[in-house]
Design an enzyme around this catalytic site. Structure first.
Site, PDB file in Angstrom:
ATOM      1  N   ARG A  83       0.869  -1.194   0.000  1.00 18.87           N
ATOM      2  CA  ARG A  83       0.000   0.000   0.000  1.00 18.87           C
ATOM      3  C   ARG A  83       0.893   1.228   0.000  1.00 18.87           C
ATOM      4  O   ARG A  83       1.795   1.335   0.840  1.00 18.87           O
ATOM      5  CB  ARG A  83      -0.899   0.039   1.240  1.00 18.87           C
ATOM      6  CG  ARG A  83      -1.509   1.425   1.446  1.00 18.87           C
ATOM      7  CD  ARG A  83      -2.548   1.507   2.527  1.00 18.87           C
ATOM      8  NE  ARG A  83      -3.773   0.852   2.106  1.00 18.87           N
ATOM      9  CZ  ARG A  83      -4.957   1.059   2.673  1.00 18.87           C
ATOM     10  NH1 ARG A  83      -5.074   1.919   3.679  1.00 18.87           N
ATOM     11  NH2 ARG A  83      -6.027   0.419   2.250  1.00 18.87           N
ATOM     12  N   HIS A  95      -7.468   0.590  -6.223  1.00 24.20           N
ATOM     13  CA  HIS A  95      -7.679  -0.161  -4.971  1.00 24.20           C
ATOM     14  C   HIS A  95      -8.423  -1.456  -5.305  1.00 24.20           C
ATOM     15  O   HIS A  95      -9.589  -1.636  -4.965  1.00 24.20           O
ATOM     16  CB  HIS A  95      -8.485   0.711  -3.995  1.00 24.20           C
ATOM     17  CG  HIS A  95      -8.417   0.270  -2.568  1.00 24.20           C
ATOM     18  ND1 HIS A  95      -7.644  -0.791  -2.121  1.00 24.20           N
ATOM     19  CD2 HIS A  95      -9.039   0.756  -1.457  1.00 24.20           C
ATOM     20  CE1 HIS A  95      -7.795  -0.927  -0.817  1.00 24.20           C
ATOM     21  NE2 HIS A  95      -8.630  -0.009  -0.387  1.00 24.20           N
ATOM     22  N   ARG A 131     -13.842  -7.669   2.756  1.00 23.02           N
ATOM     23  CA  ARG A 131     -12.430  -7.421   2.439  1.00 23.02           C
ATOM     24  C   ARG A 131     -11.606  -8.661   2.762  1.00 23.02           C
ATOM     25  O   ARG A 131     -10.700  -9.034   2.017  1.00 23.02           O
ATOM     26  CB  ARG A 131     -11.883  -6.222   3.237  1.00 23.02           C
ATOM     27  CG  ARG A 131     -12.496  -4.867   2.957  1.00 23.02           C
ATOM     28  CD  ARG A 131     -12.306  -4.412   1.526  1.00 23.02           C
ATOM     29  NE  ARG A 131     -10.935  -4.479   1.068  1.00 23.02           N
ATOM     30  CZ  ARG A 131      -9.944  -3.628   1.435  1.00 23.02           C
ATOM     31  NH1 ARG A 131     -10.199  -2.607   2.234  1.00 23.02           N
ATOM     32  NH2 ARG A 131      -8.719  -3.767   0.952  1.00 23.02           N
ATOM     33  N   GLN A 180     -10.303  -3.737  -2.742  1.00 23.61           N
ATOM     34  CA  GLN A 180     -11.541  -3.124  -2.241  1.00 23.61           C
ATOM     35  C   GLN A 180     -12.699  -3.402  -3.199  1.00 23.61           C
ATOM     36  O   GLN A 180     -13.796  -3.760  -2.778  1.00 23.61           O
ATOM     37  CB  GLN A 180     -11.340  -1.610  -2.086  1.00 23.61           C
ATOM     38  CG  GLN A 180     -12.599  -0.871  -1.658  1.00 23.61           C
ATOM     39  CD  GLN A 180     -13.026  -1.190  -0.237  1.00 23.61           C
ATOM     40  OE1 GLN A 180     -12.233  -1.117   0.687  1.00 23.61           O
ATOM     41  NE2 GLN A 180     -14.295  -1.563  -0.056  1.00 23.61           N
ATOM     42  N   ASP A 220     -16.980   7.886  -1.189  1.00 20.63           N
ATOM     43  CA  ASP A 220     -15.678   7.738  -0.526  1.00 20.63           C
ATOM     44  C   ASP A 220     -15.353   9.088   0.099  1.00 20.63           C
ATOM     45  O   ASP A 220     -16.019  10.093  -0.203  1.00 20.63           O
ATOM     46  CB  ASP A 220     -14.629   7.344  -1.589  1.00 20.63           C
ATOM     47  CG  ASP A 220     -13.220   7.124  -1.022  1.00 20.63           C
ATOM     48  OD1 ASP A 220     -13.082   6.964   0.211  1.00 20.63           O
ATOM     49  OD2 ASP A 220     -12.260   7.120  -1.821  1.00 20.63           O
ATOM     50  N   CYS A 246     -16.171   2.482   0.981  1.00 25.99           N
ATOM     51  CA  CYS A 246     -15.005   1.643   1.278  1.00 25.99           C
ATOM     52  C   CYS A 246     -14.557   1.799   2.731  1.00 25.99           C
ATOM     53  O   CYS A 246     -13.916   0.906   3.278  1.00 25.99           O
ATOM     54  CB  CYS A 246     -13.861   1.984   0.327  1.00 25.99           C
ATOM     55  SG  CYS A 246     -13.446   3.737   0.316  1.00 25.99           S
TER      56      CYS A 246
END
Ligand code: CP
Ligand code: NVA
Length: 332
Positions: free
Chosen positions: A106, A133, A315, A136, A229, A270
């Site tokens: 990440r 991402h 996730r 996700q 988001d 998310c």
């Protein structure tokens, strides 16, 4: 379908059938976990988890998934390694590739995770970059499938800054899977034209679509999924808060916005989310700009339509599927 040895850097690299396979595998692993069936097939193997930005869900999902798969894991925090400061990404990749069977990364630019994958010799999994991402979006797609039974024909409306990792990745995932992706925001927040054109090709092949509008009414009519988001992503400068709050407040997910969507529409995010002022940054923005929430109201966030905690749980199941598929040799 053979995933052994492959990295997951963006869903652009995976076909719709491969994405569907990963979702099926995720659902199977979720069911096995619920039933207490062991999946610890990888004793004696290890994975490295590099986090140059902070995380709750992604880190925990990788650690729990690794543990459930019998893998050892090493967490490298944003300050606790030599990466980028004293050692190049290429050298880091070569070192970690000698010790670990897979590497999660990440961080900032997508080119960094791509460089890591070029030199590691083992699968590299993108745990979030500025641009993408992908893990996700696998969890998001699984959550959509759990709620609607299928992905094809589902209309997902993304409200907010669609130029960053979540807007980009959702557009890729939705158009690959025959869904209708709509980004709704002021024009400057629409995704990059090159990616839009690529996703147009995916949509043509899958029967989905990607469209862009500044009008909430136009976007939300017939929406099955309303997604948002945070308005300021990790790594962005503090001074952008003011313009984001000003420009994106009309695109906040409110009860009135949800009422424009299809009856039975769900809300996804998310996370983490500023749906109240119970965080340090939330409280600071409350003081500076007189707001009591940002991208979504507390009312919507806590409503029955909100599936954000199912999504967060997913996730772990989807990341487990990605690890197992790319390490290969699953015993199922
Ligand atoms: N959604 C997500 O990636 O959360 P974290 O930043 O907590 O990992
Ligand atoms: N766009 C957000 C996503 C967090 C999971 C960020 O990059 O901070």
């Amino acid at each position: 379908m053979d995933f052994k040895g492959r990295s997951l850097l963006t869903l652009k690299d995976y076909t719709p059938d491969e994405i569907a396979y990963l979702l099926d595998l995720s659902a199977k692993l979720k069911d096995m976990k619920k039933k207490g069936v062991a999946t610890d097939w990888y004793h004696g193997k290890n994975i490295a988890l590099i986090f140059e930005k902070t995380s709750t869900r992604t880190r925990c999902a990788f650690e729990v998934a690794a543990h459930d798969l019998g893998l050892g894991s090493t967490y490298l925090d944003p300050s606790g390694s030599q990466i980028g400061k004293k050692e190049s990404i290429a050298d880091t990749a070569k070192v970690l590739g000698r010790m670990y069977e897979g590497i999660e990364y990440r961080g900032f630019g997508q080119e960094i995770v791509e460089e890591l994958a070029r030199h590691a010799g083992v699968p590299v999994w993108n745990g979030l970059t500025n641009e993408y991402h992908p893990t996700q979006v696998l969890a998001d797609l699984l959550t959509v499938r759990e709620n609607f039974g299928d992905l094809r024909g589902i209309k997902l409306v993304y409200l907010g800054d669609a130029r960053f990792n979540m807007g980009n990745s959702l557009m890729v995932g939705c158009t690959k899977m025959g869904m209708h992706f709509v980004a709704c925001a002021p024009k400057k927040y629409f995704p990059d034209a090159g990616l839009v054109s690529l996703c147009g090709e995916y949509a043509k092949a899958s029967g989905g679509s990607a469209s862009f509008t500044e009008s909430l009414d136009e976007a939300l009519v017939g929406a099955d999924v309303v997604y948002t988001d945070v308005w300021v992503s990790m790594g962005e400068p503090d001074h952008v808060w003011e313009e984001r709050i000003k420009e994106l407040t009309p695109y906040k997910v409110t009860g009135a916005a949800m009422a424009k969507a299809k009856p039975g529409a769900i809300f996804l995010h998310c996370l983490p989310s500023f749906h109240d002022l119970d965080t340090k940054i939330g409280a600071e923005m409350g003081q500076r700009f007189g707001v009591k929430d940002m991208e979504v109201t507390d009312e919507v966030f806590l409503s029955p339509a909100s599936k954000v905690f199912d999504e967060a749980e997913n996730r772990m199941h989807t990341i487990k599927a990605v690890i197992a598929a790319t390490l290969g040799d699953m015993k199922i």
